[in-house]
Structures are given as C-alpha cells and as structure tokens.
Enzyme design. Structure first.
Site, PDB file in Angstrom:
ATOM      1  N   CYS A   1      29.353  -1.063  -7.543  1.00 59.21           N
ATOM      2  CA  CYS A   1      29.255  -0.397  -8.853  1.00 59.21           C
ATOM      3  C   CYS A   1      28.433   0.875  -8.706  1.00 59.21           C
ATOM      4  CB  CYS A   1      28.683  -1.337  -9.903  1.00 59.21           C
ATOM      5  SG  CYS A   1      27.277  -2.324  -9.353  1.00 59.21           S
ATOM      6  N   SER A   2      27.197   0.885  -9.177  1.00 58.40           N
ATOM      7  CA  SER A   2      26.435   2.136  -9.117  1.00 58.40           C
ATOM      8  C   SER A   2      24.945   1.853  -9.057  1.00 58.40           C
ATOM      9  CB  SER A   2      26.760   2.990 -10.343  1.00 58.40           C
ATOM     10  OG  SER A   2      26.494   2.237 -11.521  1.00 58.40           O
ATOM     11  N   CYS A   3      24.543   0.794  -8.362  1.00 57.47           N
ATOM     12  CA  CYS A   3      23.117   0.478  -8.248  1.00 57.47           C
ATOM     13  C   CYS A   3      22.401   1.641  -7.582  1.00 57.47           C
ATOM     14  CB  CYS A   3      22.922  -0.809  -7.445  1.00 57.47           C
ATOM     15  SG  CYS A   3      23.719  -2.218  -8.239  1.00 57.47           S
TER      16      CYS A   3
ATOM     17  N   CYS B   1      26.570   2.286  -3.309  1.00 54.17           N
ATOM     18  CA  CYS B   1      26.733   0.975  -3.925  1.00 54.17           C
ATOM     19  C   CYS B   1      28.235   0.752  -3.970  1.00 54.17           C
ATOM     20  CB  CYS B   1      26.143   0.899  -5.330  1.00 54.17           C
ATOM     21  SG  CYS B   1      26.567  -0.666  -6.131  1.00 54.17           S
TER      22      CYS B   1
END
Ligand SMILES: [Co+2]
Length: 233
Positions: free
Chosen positions: A135-137, A132
């Site tokens: 961000c941190s999906c 991602c």
C-alpha cells in the site's frame, strides 16, 4: 462504426479541453482529464468529511488538529534534521541506527505511523531503497505524507523487480559493485534511509547540511548532492 464514432467524440472532447486549457491557463499543458482529477477528488473528500462530521463519527476540532499536524508538524524537513544530526554527531548516529524512534523523538519528532522504525545507512558499498509493495506505509514523523509516485502501482512493483531501473529514472546511477537493498515497509515497521554525506561538505553547519537533504534521498531514490549556486530548491 461505433468505435470510430467514440474515437471521434473523444478526440473532439480532448481538443475542446485543450482549447479551454489554452484559453484559461496559457503555458500550463494540462489535459482535461488531469484537471478533472483534483476537483473530483476534492469533492469526494469534502463529501466524506461532511458525512463523517454529520454522523458524529469524527469531531471537527480533532480533524482540524490532525490536518494541522500533517501540514505543519510532520514533513521531510524533520527527516532532514535527523540526517544532518547523524552526520555531525557519531553518538547520535549510533543511537539512530540502534533505536530510531527514540533517537527521532530526541529531536522532538513524534507522531503516529512512526512508532516502529528502522534507519538504514547508505555507504559507498550499500544503497538502500524504501518501498511499500502492499500500500503506502511511510514514516510520517520524519517524512510527512508520501508523494503520489510512492503510492503508485508501478513504483510499488518495479522497486522490487527492477530497482536499478527505478533509480535510473530518478537520475540515480549506481555502480555495479554497489549492493542495492530494497526494504518493504509495513504498518509494523517503516524505514528511513540515512543517505551518504556528500564530499565537500566538511565545513558546513548542521543547518546547512539539513538544507541539502531531500525527501527522495531519504526514500533512497536519490543521493544527497551539493547544490550548485543558482540551483532552485
Ligand atoms: Co503499506
């Protein structure tokens, strides 16, 4: 002069930290800074939690239920069972590739952050890698919460700029003729890699196969390997 002095003070603090670390935890080579981070983070989280509860913005039973879900009901073992089922059941694999959320829900794994998912299949000629960049999906129902490295700026940028280099750092060598596809997760669409079933596993049960599947293989930074006797899990 000032710089020298600061440098000296920093060195002294580091030495003190190292000495304290050695005295309290022999064998754990952690710096003062490394040990300070978790306690600071824990404090911040605790403070935030107290404030949210106090202001009536969250209610504690709901928060406890959410934490219980994160700790016990979602995690990479779910994804490993999905992968193992796909390996042993071609019809399930087809459903998984066609409609991942529905096929994953068949095994009882449903939660937020996984409503829109795509499963991408590794083959001898195609390797898939998930990142991602923003961000941190991450696909929570099948992998749980993302590891720290997944959220790090170097992984998020280098997975796109130099994916083969990233794979090498994870110990994964790809042949030149293997196509590497990098998938950028978003809140709208998250990915799960269906790794290749390793050779030599023909006689294994679904449960034994699931035990071989690692989180890293389902993110695409590793392959699934047959564990040698004596390997640690
Ligand atoms: Co994201």
């Amino acid at each position: 002069m000032d710089g020298t002095r600061r440098g000296f003070l920093k060195a002294a603090v580091t030495a003190a930290g190292a000495a304290a670390g050695a005295a309290t935890a022999p064998g754990l080579a952690q710096s003062q800074e490394q040990r300070a981070v978790p306690s600071d983070l824990t404090l911040r989280v605790k403070s935030l939690e107290s404030l949210l509860v106090e202001k009536g913005l969250v209610d504690r039973p709901a928060l406890d239920a959410l934490i219980d879900t994160m700790e016990h009901k979602v995690g990479p073992r779910n994804g490993a069972r999905v992968v193992a089922r796909a390996w042993v059941d071609p019809a399930y694999k087809k459903r998984l590739l066609d409609d991942a959320p529905a096929a994953i829900a068949e095994l009882g794994y449903t939660s937020g952050q996984g409503e829109h998912m795509l499963v991408v299949e590794n083959t001898p000629k195609v390797h898939n890698l998930i990142v991602c960049t923003l961000c941190s999906c991450y696909p929570w129902p099948v992998l749980g919460l993302p590891p720290v490295w997944y959220k790090s700026a170097p992984y998020r940028s280098r997975a796109v700029i130099d994916p083969r280099g990233v794979l090498r750092e994870f110990g994964t060598q790809l042949a030149e003729d293997v196509e590497l596809r990098v998938w950028d997760s978003t809140a709208e669409l998250r990915y799960l890699v269906l790794p290749e079933r390793p050779a030599g596993t023909e006689r294994m049960s679904e449960e034994e196969l699931a035990a071989l599947v690692t989180r890293d293989a389902m993110v695409g930074v590793a392959k699934v390997a047959l564990r040698q006797p004596g390997d640690s899990l």
